[in-house]
Each structure stands twice: as C-alpha cells, then as structure tokens.
Scaffold this motif. Structure first.
Motif, short mmCIF file in Angstrom:
data_model
loop_
_atom_site.label_atom_id
_atom_site.label_comp_id
_atom_site.label_asym_id
_atom_site.label_seq_id
_atom_site.Cartn_x
_atom_site.Cartn_y
_atom_site.Cartn_z
N ARG A 205 0.84 -1.18 -0.17
CA ARG A 205 0.03 -0.04 -0.01
C ARG A 205 0.84 1.29 -0.15
NH1 ARG A 205 -5.41 -1.56 0.67
NH2 ARG A 205 -5.75 -3.61 1.66
N ASN A 207 1.74 3.47 -2.67
CA ASN A 207 1.37 3.44 -4.05
C ASN A 207 2.34 4.50 -4.51
OD1 ASN A 207 -0.64 1.86 -3.96
ND2 ASN A 207 -2.23 3.39 -3.49
N GLN A 234 -6.11 -2.63 -9.60
CA GLN A 234 -6.46 -2.15 -8.29
C GLN A 234 -7.60 -1.24 -8.45
OE1 GLN A 234 -3.87 0.81 -6.37
NE2 GLN A 234 -3.59 -0.89 -4.95
N THR A 235 -7.36 -0.04 -9.41
CA THR A 235 -8.20 1.00 -9.66
C THR A 235 -9.66 0.44 -9.68
OG1 THR A 235 -6.51 2.37 -10.08
CG2 THR A 235 -8.67 3.09 -10.62
N HIS A 237 -10.97 -2.56 -9.06
CA HIS A 237 -11.75 -3.10 -7.88
C HIS A 237 -12.10 -1.85 -6.92
CE1 HIS A 237 -11.46 -7.39 -8.79
NE2 HIS A 237 -10.71 -7.09 -9.65
N GLN A 238 -11.35 -1.31 -6.67
CA GLN A 238 -11.57 -0.17 -5.66
C GLN A 238 -12.67 0.85 -5.83
OE1 GLN A 238 -7.73 1.96 -5.14
NE2 GLN A 238 -6.88 0.55 -3.70
N ASP A 241 -15.82 -1.03 -5.53
CA ASP A 241 -16.45 -1.19 -3.97
C ASP A 241 -17.09 0.00 -3.68
OD1 ASP A 241 -15.29 -3.95 -4.26
OD2 ASP A 241 -13.42 -3.45 -3.24
N ALA A 242 -16.22 1.12 -4.18
CA ALA A 242 -16.74 2.34 -3.75
C ALA A 242 -18.12 2.59 -4.19
CB ALA A 242 -15.77 3.44 -4.18
N ILE A 255 -10.94 7.76 -6.93
CA ILE A 255 -10.27 6.43 -7.32
C ILE A 255 -9.96 6.30 -8.89
CG2 ILE A 255 -10.28 4.13 -7.32
CD1 ILE A 255 -11.97 4.39 -4.52
N SER A 359 -13.82 -10.10 -4.43
CA SER A 359 -13.95 -8.79 -3.90
C SER A 359 -14.92 -8.79 -3.07
CB SER A 359 -13.74 -7.66 -4.87
OG SER A 359 -13.77 -6.48 -4.32
N LYS A 363 -14.99 -8.43 1.16
CA LYS A 363 -15.68 -7.38 1.77
C LYS A 363 -16.75 -7.72 2.59
CE LYS A 363 -13.27 -3.96 -0.24
NZ LYS A 363 -12.35 -3.15 0.73
#
Length: 505
Positions: A205, A207, A234-235, A237-238, A241-242, A255, A359, A363
């Motif tokens: 992490r 980055n 990574q972007t 998936h983030q 999730d957001a 993100i 994911s 979560k």
C-alpha cells in the motif's frame, strides 16, 4: 504495555529465510561467474569482434587513449561484451548513434555511465575506459539481481502468506533458467528489481513509491509499461467497491482519476524516450530524408525498430527453420501455460468475474468480522486494554506458528473462525496470471520465441507455481527434479553458449 503490532504480512517475514535468499542470490552469481570464466578459458568464442571499439560518431577522440596498465585484465573484461551488451556499453560510451540502438532503453546505459564516471573512474588508467564501462555494467546487473531476489521473497510472502513457499520460489528465482542474462550487461536485473520491488510496494500500500519503481521498470525494458496494468486492476476493484458496496460515487470518481494518473506516470518514461528518438531522428529533416516511421500518424519508433531490424511481428516467426528455437523456448512456455491453466481450473469463478466476485466475498467477510467486533465492544464496555493486548498476542502467536510449522498453500485461520484461501489459489494471484497470460501470448505469437526464456523469467507467478509443484504433497516428486534439472541445464548451456558469443535465447 504491549508494543505496537506489525501488519500480518510483515509478521510472516522470516529473517532466516531472507538470509537464505540473500545467500542463494550471491551464490548463484558466483556460480555464473565461475562457469563463464571456465567456458571462456576452455573454448574459443564463435565471434571474436567483442574487443572492437571504433571511435564515437558524435564526438570522435582527437588522439587514441593511452594503453591500459593491465591489458590482459582489460581484454578479459571486454571479451564479455557480447550480443546486446555491445549496444548497452556503446550507448553508455557514445550515446544513441544509430536508429536501431533506440531499441535499448536508457536506464542501464545511464547507470553504467554514472558509475564509470564516479566509483570506477580511478580504474580507467589500469584497464581502459571501455573495460570500466563493462565492469560497471557487470556490477550493476549483479547487485540489482541480489536486491531483486530479496524483494521477490518479500512480495511472495505478502501474496502467498506462506514463508516456506516464498522461500522455495525465491531460491528458484535465484537459479532461474535465464540466469546468465542476470549476470551479464543486460537490462534484465534492473527490470526485475524495479518491477518486483514496485509490486512489493504496491501490495504494501505504498502506492507513490510503487508508481516510481514501476515507472523505472519501463525505463529499463519496454514491457515495463505493462506493469501499469496492476494499478489498473487495483483501481478497477477499488472503484467498484466504492460505487456498489460503499455507495460513494465521488470516492469512486476520485479513485478512477488517481488510478489513471498513476498509470500515466508509469507510461511517461517510455513515452518520453520515444519522443527523444523522434526529436533526434525526425526533426529538422526534409521529407525525403525522413525515415518511414517519422511520417506515420503515430510515429512509434520502438515498434518500427523491432519490425524492421529484428523482423518481429504477429506470426512472422512461424517458420519451419525456427523449430529449434520453439523447442528451446518450450520448457518455460509449458511451465507458464500450465501455471495459467492450473489457476483457471482452481478458481474459475474468480477468473470469469475478473476477481469481482472474490472482492465481494472478502468485503462481506471483513464486514461481518468488523460488525462482530463492534457488537462485542458495545456489549462489553468494561473490556480492558490488557485483554485487547492479550488477544493481539494470541493472534501473533498463530502467525508465528504458521511460520515455524510451514503451513503452506492450504488455509490460514484468522480471528473469529473465518478462513482465507492462500497460496497459489489466492484471489490476489489473479492480476499476476493476467499479466503472465499477455506476456506468454506476446512471446509465442509476436516475438522471437527463444527470447521467452528471459522474457518470462521475471514473472513471479511462474516461480510460485513451480514452488507449488515441488512442495505440494499431492504432486509427484518428479516435478521437482524436472524443474531443477531444467534450471541447471539452462544455466550450464547458457553460460557456455552466451559467454562465447554463440546464440542462446
């Protein structure tokens, strides 16, 4: 009072294992050095042009330099300037003189230039300028490989969460089939250092550090730009999730923007170098003098060089006379393809959903654990700091037991009885599998296929899968013997052929 606990990934790091990796990396470099000197002593090089050193075109020397005080040592060092090493040393000495030299990215020549003008500058009188450049290249490649091996182990621990499997994979990396290139004046070592190190910082992490390191990998080898795909993954998936789990659209937008900027930063060094080539070759030239690629809608120098000078292109290497080269590359390609197939069969739901299903599950699992902890705290406000520290110590004890007992690619039991699949079946392996799949397809269909041995040699998932084959109880022991036999045979063959200017991958 209990000291602050380290993250689980750092708790799994084993200092004795890191020492073993360090020793293996140093031992492998010494072995390659001994083999190279032995083969050069016993055999006559196929091509004896290595010592040739014409004057630079851009800045010809007015008078020849004085002869070195140790000519035999200088000659021994310069005899190692073979194959692509000729280009790297020449660029460090004279800059980019010819169009085809732009196929070799500037990170290694720049490091050679700096080291030869600083640390090794006093040695010029003893062995001469070109030998000092070669010596600098050898030192850079070997030292970079040793650090790459350490980062490889740390990355493997984070991804596999099994120190023993990480150690096995790291030792395999130290004695990989393309080892001769990691001890020569080639860009493989620098690329491995910055790509593996960048992935380690990405998984840790950090980055911004990861972006810088991965950008440098694209300054060492052209395939370094593919490392931007890890940030893209990574972007993606983030942002998912957001948007769908946290219901925060502005966070998802931020993100996406930050992820896109990081990917662009990784591309910048490679694109900048292409612009540098365009400036030197195309600008201030008449249309008749311009090279064909200069007139293209998107003037892409690197692709033109690979196609025009080296004959690379889709299916252009599929010729009957190239069958021996396909056979030479078949072991690494087979191992890579098997690693991909094994993962797809083990986690089809993860692959088909590009990891989004995993994911959601992770979560949900973490949300359940968090809610359980929160509920426990609200119902028991009298819980003391001493009890929390004791529970953390119990958790740390579990981690230490995993390290000492060598529990590997099975399951790692975390608090509250939940479990997480680890090892080569982990969902965190997916981006490495996607990256390897693209690399394998490129090596087989587009490139000179024999280059696949070193092209895929810095792909972590190949070694993780090989480690699984060698350590999993359900696998036959013959796989371990075959993998080690393959590595040893290619180390011997590579040091024999490559060091004497015979073709090898």
């Amino acid at each position: 009072m209990a000291s602050p606990s380290k993250p689980p990934s750092e708790q799994l790091l084993n200092n004795s294992h890191q020492t073993k990796v360090l020793k293996s990396a140093i031992l492998s470099r010494l072995l390659l050095l001994i083999l190279t000197l032995l083969w050069r002593t016993l055999l006559t090089p196929y091509d004896t042009s290595a010592p040739l050193n014409p004057a630079c075109l851009n800045n010809p020397s007015p008078s020849p330099p004085p002869p070195p005080l140790l000519p035999s040592l200088a000659s021994a060092i310069e005899n190692g300037i073979v194959w692509d090493s000729v280009y790297f040393v020449r660029i460090a000495q004279c800059g980019y003189e010819y169009e085809q030299s732009y196929a070799f990215l500037p990170l290694l020549p720049a490091c050679i230039f700096i080291l030869s003008r600083t640390v090794f500058a006093p040695v010029v009188l003893l062995i001469g300028h070109r030998a000092v450049l070669a010596l600098s290249g050898y030192v850079i490649s070997n030292v970079a490989f040793i650090f790459a091996a350490i980062y490889f182990y740390r990355l493997s621990v984070i991804v596999l969460k099994d120190p023993n499997a990480a150690l096995q994979a790291s030792v395999l990396f130290c004695f990989n089939p393309a080892s001769i290139f990691y001890s020569s004046i080639y860009s493989e070592s620098l690329y491995a250092l910055f790509s593996v190190g960048g992935l380690y910082y990405l998984k840790s992490r950090a980055n911004n550090i990861a972006v810088f390191w991965l950008a440098l990998s694209g300054f060492a080898r052209s395939n370094g730009v593919l490392n931007a795909g890890y940030f893209g993954f990574q972007t993606m998936h983030q942002a998912y999730d957001a948007t769908f789990l946290k219901k925060r659209a502005f966070l998802a937008l931020w993100i996406l923007i930050s992820g896109a900027l990081r990917c662009i930063c990784i591309f910048v060094p490679f694109i900048t170098f292409q612009a540098y080539g365009y400036y030197n070759i195309c600008l201030e030239r008449s249309s008749d003098e311009m090279r064909p690629w200069c007139k293209a809608r998107i003037p892409f120098l690197y692709n033109y060089i690979q196609s025009y000078y080296w004959g690379m292109g889709f299916l252009r290497y599929f010729q009957l006379k190239q069958l021996p080269n396909f056979l030479l590359a078949s072991p690494i390609l087979s191992l890579a393809v098997c690693s991909i197939i094994y993962y797809v069969k083990s986690r089809p739901e993860i692959v088909l959903s590009l990891g989004f299903r995993a994911s959601v599950e992770e979560k949900s699992s973490m949300a359940a654990i968090f809610s359980l902890k929160k509920s426990h705290r609200s119902n028991s406000p009298q819980i003391s700091e001493k009890y929390s520290s004791r529970r953390q110590e119990n958790h740390n004890l579990k981690l230490r037991k995993i390290t000492s007992q060598g529990r590997g690619a099975a399951e790692f039991i975390i608090d509250h009885g939940s479990s997480e699949k680890l090892g080569y079946a982990s969902a965190s392996i997916l981006p490495f599998i996607l990256h390897l799949s693209f690399m394998v397809a490129t090596a087989f269909f587009v490139m000179h296929v024999q280059v696949a041995t070193r092209f895929l040699s810095a792909s972590p998932s190949v070694y993780w899968f090989a480690s699984l084959l060698m350590t999993c109880p359900s696998m036959s022991k013959r796989w371990g013997y075959m993998i080690w036999a393959y590595s040893c045979a290619y180390i011997l063959l590579g040091s024999l052929l490559f060091s004497n200017f015979y073709p090898f991958t």
